[in-house]
Design an enzyme around this catalytic site. Sequence first.
Site, PDB file in Angstrom:
ATOM      1  N   ASP A 185       0.862  -1.179   0.000  1.00 10.60           N
ATOM      2  CA  ASP A 185       0.000   0.000   0.000  1.00 10.60           C
ATOM      3  C   ASP A 185       0.898   1.228   0.000  1.00 10.60           C
ATOM      4  O   ASP A 185       1.744   1.387   0.890  1.00 10.60           O
ATOM      5  CB  ASP A 185      -0.921   0.016   1.224  1.00 10.60           C
ATOM      6  CG  ASP A 185      -1.859   1.210   1.225  1.00 10.60           C
ATOM      7  OD1 ASP A 185      -2.926   1.107   0.591  1.00 10.60           O
ATOM      8  OD2 ASP A 185      -1.515   2.242   1.833  1.00 10.60           O
ATOM      9  N   GLU A 269      -0.967  -1.537  -5.922  1.00 11.36           N
ATOM     10  CA  GLU A 269      -2.118  -0.806  -6.441  1.00 11.36           C
ATOM     11  C   GLU A 269      -1.771  -0.168  -7.783  1.00 11.36           C
ATOM     12  O   GLU A 269      -0.675   0.362  -7.967  1.00 11.36           O
ATOM     13  CB  GLU A 269      -2.542   0.285  -5.457  1.00 11.36           C
ATOM     14  CG  GLU A 269      -3.120  -0.226  -4.157  1.00 11.36           C
ATOM     15  CD  GLU A 269      -3.433   0.902  -3.200  1.00 11.36           C
ATOM     16  OE1 GLU A 269      -4.572   1.013  -2.742  1.00 11.36           O
ATOM     17  OE2 GLU A 269      -2.507   1.682  -2.901  1.00 11.36           O
ATOM     18  N   ASP A 365      -3.354   1.512   6.509  1.00  5.37           N
ATOM     19  CA  ASP A 365      -2.419   1.146   5.437  1.00  5.37           C
ATOM     20  C   ASP A 365      -2.179  -0.362   5.406  1.00  5.37           C
ATOM     21  O   ASP A 365      -2.041  -0.955   4.334  1.00  5.37           O
ATOM     22  CB  ASP A 365      -1.096   1.895   5.607  1.00  5.37           C
ATOM     23  CG  ASP A 365      -1.252   3.395   5.441  1.00  5.37           C
ATOM     24  OD1 ASP A 365      -2.183   3.791   4.706  1.00  5.37           O
ATOM     25  OD2 ASP A 365      -0.471   4.157   6.039  1.00  5.37           O
TER      26      ASP A 365
END
Length: 407
Positions: A185, A269, A365
Amino acid sequence: MQRLQAYKYELMPDGQQARQIRRFAGSCRFIYNKALALQKERYEQGEKKLGYAGLCKRLTEWRNSAETAWLADSPVHPLQQTLKDLERAYTNFFAKRADLPRFKKKGQSDSFRYPDPKQIKLDHGNNRLFLPKLGWLRYRNSREVLGVVKNVTVSQSGGKWFVSIQTEREVEQPVPQATSAIGIDMGITRFVTLSDGAFYAPLHSFKRHEGALRKAQQAMSRKTKFSNNWKKAKARVQRIHSRIGNARRDFLHKASSAISQNHAMVCIEDLQVQNMSRSAAGSTENPGKNVRAKSGLNKSILDQGWFEFRRQLDYKLAWRGGWLVAVPPQNTSRTCPCCGHVSADNRKTQAQFLCVECGFEENADVVGAINVLRAGHARFACEVSGAVMPPAAGTHRSDSGAAQCLH
């Protein structure tokens, strides 16, 4: 398998060689701008764009012309490579991957490239390199060059000249030494948070040097433009920018190397950094909102170097036989990893996650990294089984052999 790799060193030219390097870089810049002006002129007159072969014919004319006879003092191959760069810039523009090519300025990205390995000699034992019309140049030998030399690029950064030697060599099919998978993350407070709870604190390279950079820029603005004192002040500004970039690259290389060495599959991501860091100023008719806050956020995002970090992870995992899987970032920090409940109320603060359905509590997170890992596993399983699943932009499989190491 074939591996292309570049090795970068600082050059140590003598006075005459330094003058020649500046002349060659200036000649390449002149050819680029002249060819670009010619292409724009032909476009305005309704004529077709010249290709690389047509531009090379014009280059021969320019080298033989009495007005630009000084171009003959520069090696012809770097000048031809400049025309190739212009052709590639137009190709990227028509493919909507880049903006329209712009004219180059002196002192900005000065470089030239030797493409013929037959003209290049590398004496690694004596820390020297032979380049056409420059002779033997000394360089700071920091590591061994592996493979066969393919081309050499000479570039300037922070008032110093560097040489990048691209090589090609045969390596064995990589097999991952690690067998674990990890989710990542990306963030501002924490640069990288891993799904196992570990994290990397951000470096904030630009923020650390922002005060010194501001003072140097203010001092330069008070000098008469193009005077000797102005040039000295400009060199100080360039050195600070170089220091910022070097520190950021060093941090990103260390972080990406550690992650790629310890994990066979990395799920990340699929962040669109360009869209995330777009200005919120708006226009005169439609002014933006919270412009000051968004400007600070954009500065922090760009200071982290998210895209460069992903790029480094991509090729380092490929070299080690691993996988890099990009997944859609929607709701990764709002989904409870325990019960699967999705709600914006699960994350009422930036750092804390508290599920309103089951009461699961964890750092936001870490929750995001766990959900990224699960989504990456699902995408990986679909790719291996051949099931139909909409791919995330940028999903990359570094090596087909990684499937065996994970099962």
